[in-house]
Design a protein around this motif. Sequence first.
Motif, PDB file in Angstrom:
ATOM      1  N   GLU A  23       3.451 -12.770  -8.997  1.00  0.00           N
ATOM      2  CA  GLU A  23       4.652 -12.306  -8.303  1.00  0.00           C
ATOM      3  C   GLU A  23       4.857 -10.804  -8.536  1.00  0.00           C
ATOM      4  N   ILE A  24       4.481 -10.344  -9.709  1.00  0.00           N
ATOM      5  CA  ILE A  24       4.628  -8.917 -10.014  1.00  0.00           C
ATOM      6  C   ILE A  24       3.571  -8.112  -9.268  1.00  0.00           C
ATOM      7  N   ARG A  25       2.361  -8.671  -9.152  1.00  0.00           N
ATOM      8  CA  ARG A  25       1.328  -7.982  -8.353  1.00  0.00           C
ATOM      9  C   ARG A  25       1.791  -7.848  -6.917  1.00  0.00           C
ATOM     10  N   ARG A  26       2.417  -8.910  -6.422  1.00  0.00           N
ATOM     11  CA  ARG A  26       2.882  -8.893  -5.039  1.00  0.00           C
ATOM     12  C   ARG A  26       3.962  -7.820  -4.860  1.00  0.00           C
ATOM     13  N   ALA A  27       4.885  -7.774  -5.824  1.00  0.00           N
ATOM     14  CA  ALA A  27       5.949  -6.772  -5.744  1.00  0.00           C
ATOM     15  C   ALA A  27       5.358  -5.369  -5.759  1.00  0.00           C
ATOM     16  N   GLY A  28       4.365  -5.163  -6.637  1.00  0.00           N
ATOM     17  CA  GLY A  28       3.739  -3.853  -6.736  1.00  0.00           C
ATOM     18  C   GLY A  28       3.037  -3.476  -5.443  1.00  0.00           C
ATOM     19  N   TYR A  29       2.359  -4.448  -4.851  1.00  0.00           N
ATOM     20  CA  TYR A  29       1.642  -4.179  -3.602  1.00  0.00           C
ATOM     21  C   TYR A  29       2.625  -3.764  -2.505  1.00  0.00           C
ATOM     22  N   LEU A  30       3.713  -4.514  -2.421  1.00  0.00           N
ATOM     23  CA  LEU A  30       4.722  -4.207  -1.395  1.00  0.00           C
ATOM     24  C   LEU A  30       5.275  -2.806  -1.612  1.00  0.00           C
ATOM     25  N   TYR A  31       5.525  -2.489  -2.863  1.00  0.00           N
ATOM     26  CA  TYR A  31       6.055  -1.161  -3.193  1.00  0.00           C
ATOM     27  C   TYR A  31       5.084  -0.078  -2.750  1.00  0.00           C
ATOM     28  N   LEU A  32       3.815  -0.266  -3.101  1.00  0.00           N
ATOM     29  CA  LEU A  32       2.804   0.746  -2.772  1.00  0.00           C
ATOM     30  C   LEU A  32       2.682   0.900  -1.265  1.00  0.00           C
ATOM     31  N   LEU A  33       2.684  -0.230  -0.567  1.00  0.00           N
ATOM     32  CA  LEU A  33       2.528  -0.215   0.888  1.00  0.00           C
ATOM     33  C   LEU A  33       3.666   0.586   1.525  1.00  0.00           C
ATOM     34  N   ILE A  34       4.900   0.249   1.151  1.00  0.00           N
ATOM     35  CA  ILE A  34       6.027   0.919   1.816  1.00  0.00           C
ATOM     36  C   ILE A  34       6.114   2.362   1.369  1.00  0.00           C
ATOM     37  N   ALA A  35       5.737   2.634   0.121  1.00  0.00           N
ATOM     38  CA  ALA A  35       5.728   4.029  -0.332  1.00  0.00           C
ATOM     39  C   ALA A  35       4.781   4.842   0.544  1.00  0.00           C
ATOM     40  N   HIS A  36       3.663   4.242   0.930  1.00  0.00           N
ATOM     41  CA  HIS A  36       2.704   5.012   1.717  1.00  0.00           C
ATOM     42  C   HIS A  36       3.100   5.115   3.171  1.00  0.00           C
ATOM     43  N   ALA A  46      11.723  12.479   8.674  1.00  0.00           N
ATOM     44  CA  ALA A  46      12.088  12.638   7.267  1.00  0.00           C
ATOM     45  C   ALA A  46      13.037  11.528   6.839  1.00  0.00           C
ATOM     46  N   LEU A  47      13.979  11.181   7.719  1.00  0.00           N
ATOM     47  CA  LEU A  47      14.913  10.110   7.376  1.00  0.00           C
ATOM     48  C   LEU A  47      14.163   8.811   7.136  1.00  0.00           C
ATOM     49  N   PHE A  48      13.171   8.557   7.984  1.00  0.00           N
ATOM     50  CA  PHE A  48      12.374   7.336   7.793  1.00  0.00           C
ATOM     51  C   PHE A  48      11.562   7.424   6.501  1.00  0.00           C
ATOM     52  N   GLY A  49      10.872   8.554   6.338  1.00  0.00           N
ATOM     53  CA  GLY A  49       9.972   8.691   5.195  1.00  0.00           C
ATOM     54  C   GLY A  49      10.711   8.650   3.873  1.00  0.00           C
ATOM     55  N   PHE A  50      11.732   9.473   3.761  1.00  0.00           N
ATOM     56  CA  PHE A  50      12.481   9.478   2.508  1.00  0.00           C
ATOM     57  C   PHE A  50      13.317   8.215   2.375  1.00  0.00           C
ATOM     58  N   GLY A  51      13.744   7.686   3.536  1.00  0.00           N
ATOM     59  CA  GLY A  51      14.502   6.435   3.504  1.00  0.00           C
ATOM     60  C   GLY A  51      13.682   5.305   2.910  1.00  0.00           C
ATOM     61  N   ALA A  52      12.369   5.317   3.182  1.00  0.00           N
ATOM     62  CA  ALA A  52      11.505   4.268   2.629  1.00  0.00           C
ATOM     63  C   ALA A  52      11.472   4.371   1.109  1.00  0.00           C
ATOM     64  N   LYS A  53      11.551   5.590   0.586  1.00  0.00           N
ATOM     65  CA  LYS A  53      11.540   5.750  -0.867  1.00  0.00           C
ATOM     66  C   LYS A  53      12.901   5.395  -1.446  1.00  0.00           C
ATOM     67  N   ALA A  54      13.951   5.714  -0.670  1.00  0.00           N
ATOM     68  CA  ALA A  54      15.293   5.512  -1.203  1.00  0.00           C
ATOM     69  C   ALA A  54      15.747   4.069  -1.065  1.00  0.00           C
ATOM     70  N   GLY A  55      15.183   3.356  -0.072  1.00  0.00           N
ATOM     71  CA  GLY A  55      15.619   1.981   0.137  1.00  0.00           C
ATOM     72  C   GLY A  55      16.648   1.839   1.235  1.00  0.00           C
ATOM     73  N   LEU A  56      16.592   2.725   2.235  1.00  0.00           N
ATOM     74  CA  LEU A  56      17.484   2.556   3.385  1.00  0.00           C
ATOM     75  C   LEU A  56      16.988   1.410   4.252  1.00  0.00           C
ATOM     76  N   LEU A  57      17.917   0.777   4.951  1.00  0.00           N
ATOM     77  CA  LEU A  57      17.541  -0.259   5.902  1.00  0.00           C
ATOM     78  C   LEU A  57      16.682   0.369   6.999  1.00  0.00           C
ATOM     79  N   PRO A  58      15.703  -0.248   7.553  1.00  0.00           N
ATOM     80  CA  PRO A  58      15.146  -1.558   7.192  1.00  0.00           C
ATOM     81  C   PRO A  58      13.940  -1.485   6.261  1.00  0.00           C
ATOM     82  N   VAL A  59      13.728  -0.356   5.607  1.00  0.00           N
ATOM     83  CA  VAL A  59      12.568  -0.244   4.716  1.00  0.00           C
ATOM     84  C   VAL A  59      13.008  -0.364   3.270  1.00  0.00           C
ATOM     85  N   HIS A  60      13.893  -1.318   3.030  1.00  0.00           N
ATOM     86  CA  HIS A  60      14.450  -1.496   1.697  1.00  0.00           C
ATOM     87  C   HIS A  60      13.758  -2.614   0.940  1.00  0.00           C
TER      88      HIS A  60
END
Lengths: 669, 317
Positions: free
Chosen positions: A162-175, A217-231
Amino acid sequence: MPDLLPIDLLLIAACAWLAIGFAGIFAPRNLRFISKILFPLGAFVAVLAGLTSLTFLGGATETAVLLIGLPDLPFHLRLDNLSAVFVLLLGFASAGISVFAAGYFRQGEGAAPGLMCLQYHVFLASMLLVLLADDAYAFMVAWEGMALSSFFLVTTQHRQAEIRRAGYLYLLIAHVGAIGILLSFGVMTAGSGDYSFAGMRAQALPPFWGSAAFLLALFGFGAKAGLLPVHVWLPEAHPAAPSPVSAMMSGVMLKTAIYGLLRVSFDLVGTSIWWWGVVAMVVGLATAVFGVLYSTVQSDMKRLLAYSSIENIGLLAVALGLTLIFHAYRMEALAALAMTALLYHCLAHAGFKSLLFLCTGSVLHATKERSLGKLGGLIHRMPWVAWLALAGVIASAGLPPLSGFVSEWLLLQAFLFSPGLPHSWLNMIVPVAAAVVALVAALAGFAMVKFYGIVFLGQMREPALKEAHDAGPWERAGLLWLAALTLALGVLPSTVIGFIDAATTQLLGTGLADQVREHGWWMLAPISAERASYQPLVFLVTIVIAGLVGRALVRRLYHGRGRRSAAWDCGYVFQGPRAQDTAEGFSQPIRRIFEPMFRMERHFPTIRDEQPYYSVKVEDHFWHWLYLPLARLTNAVSALVTRLQGGRIAIYLLYSFLTLIVLLLVARP
Amino acid sequence: MSISGLLWQLFAIVLALALAPLLTGWVNQCRAWLQNRSAPPLLLPYYMLHKLFLKDVVLAHGASPIFRFAPFAVFGCMLLACAIIPVLSTDLPFAPAADTIALVGVFGLARIFISLAAMDVGTSFGTLGGRREMLVGFLAEPALLMVIFTLAMIAQSTSVATIVETLAHREFVIYPSLAFAGIAFTFVSFAENARVPVDNPATHLELTMIHEAMILEYSGRHLALIEWAASLKLYAYSCLGLALFFPWGIAQGDSFLGLLVAIPMLVAKLAIGGVLLALIETLNAKVRIFRAPEFLGTAFLFAVLGLLVRLLLESRV
């Protein structure tokens, strides 16, 4: 010896963090060395970095060029007041977290301590470089360094799927987010090929391209910040990470995204259009409502806090939107008010959310339990953690006299001044937005009472909790530091605004400092004392004195006798821990009132059940409406692409040959 | 700030402490008359407080320091609230300490403490009460803030004293938005003070109560302080409503004569307010807890409507 400028000192701090990190590699299993020497050293560096930027604030911009980077694009660095405010946040928040971490990491939990130490300090150094970067290349390198180091920190316990999955999701959305940021930078160079921020500032973008840059920028930084829908990564990654890392990510890393948004929208793009503010505000409101509602229904204490972070990021986006709207109409005094609220909330959230995440870390260590349904009554076993968490809870609920209230107050004041916008439609929308902000703040109180009440109060829900121990001295010191920051931010708003005002002035050309200083350090009156004022210290002292005098009088006039007995509870006999509200029970009103907001799977017991049970599982609509269809689409497209792969070398040679011919045809001189 | 101002401020606080239980007693008396019961004595709340202060405190085994600390914190919060609201004069040394938004914050802080205390012993009714209190709180708070926003936009200030001065002492203007705000405020104060139709102060039927469920475990001086704080809250809300919507009679400076007039005015207004409160409580029935969101949602809508009326119709004038 030449004089060291603040920017040099900060570079030295970054290098020191890297050195501390690499020192951990040489003794990867020596826990004593790493936790009792390296982490406190890192905290010391953090305090120095924070103090450096504190002394810098209000000073003139400094630049530096490093001789590393691309051949024709060395790393440009720059320290201005905006960066300095966020370096301040990074330094002071991470100092507390590092001290806590010195007592937190144990042998045999996930990765080797030396590796953790390396990742942790690389994470710190890359966040510092993100704040100092002055060209797109340096920024992206630092940004990726931040994403990767935090990815490894999130997946410390990578043996759990479950932690690997969380990490993968994080990496994916970060990129995915990083692509947005990169494209935004690309748009802002306007084809000049100059990737330094100075070059971007020099470009005057037409409205269309300016808007494209802002939205990317709003999308890109929003993905890092956790704005909807990339939260979606946020509630997965924060609970998966060790608690100091969650604290660092939630308290500090999310703010680098806010920094990026501020940098792009007020510094680099150079123009501003009113509807950008509306977009940011609407996204922010949706995020805030979503975050707070989901945080009230969580049953895992770290997920609850993670959703609460989403809510706070939403509020920050609302403040950003309001600032942009005022800025677009050249109402700079009001823009300054909204931006002060924004920066203040960044600082406040860094303090109280780190504090709360660290408290969950102590609880986790003491009880091995993250689920609210198995906690309770910990104030008896862990008084230090419980009382310090109370400070975080009150601040997080946005109540006076602590830090969360000041930023909320400033934001509501900014909303109140909105009439006068030269746009009747906006004039109507903005107060409704204020109503939503008020609702979010009130709901945050609900979530926080649930968190605190279920974890620390009541009866212990499991017998094993009797064995829980309080936090150790290092952990206590870290918690105390952050609680002190929360209190200081709460009762000394004028002093703090005096510092952060330099950033507002830099971005908007006007600030609040003059009006605020006029009234002395104990009183916050951002416009005039006639209009609105708040004296948190008087506030706190009055309540304390009233309480104490009341107590003394009662004891003097009557008595202070008391005795212990069984709880009354209307004479109800079965008063075991199971009779208390569960986490699910506590949030039942929310699930009922806001039912359409949740995707719920519920099972109700019936009288015919042999073994009746009740269960409720709340899921995010976005998974089912957005992410799963996207994933299916990606899979389908990938399946098409696999048809190209015949597996025979002759076919691949044919592809190369065809490509060559096409290229020759196209690239004919 | 002057010495006489400070003295009047202290006097206002003492007056609040003294009058608050009387107001509760008066409302109870009126309600008894309206319901054809023989009324309890007017001074009953004072006897109750005295009796409770005399009694020993019985603490549950599981009670933590938060449980003992909360009554004093709640009492302090309510006292601060009473100190901020201009009851007699708008010239209050304490007024700059907190504006209306901070006032909502004070009530919020008190609510958090009492809900946490309710969850502290870990009984079924305590947590139930705490949860319901927070439910009512998060529904009522936005509505209250919207009411305040409407008033703040009229007065161009969030300071309570300035709002009252604007409404009371400048040229008389009829604001339609105030009517909406007034209705919303009335709804909110019923909910916040644990009154019918959201809660019933007279009931001890476990499953329907909110406020009473939270304080079940309290006894002795702790209970006395909480009860006193509850009457202070009712007093504070009444005075706030009177100050915002019927501000006539509140003195502007600290002239002795103005204040001398203000005291009987205040008592008269409170007495009438108490009758109306009892009347509304008698005419209505308590609603189910899940109708409370509808009740407070209506209040919220009224408040937003008031705000929009203010923005769309009145700002042009």
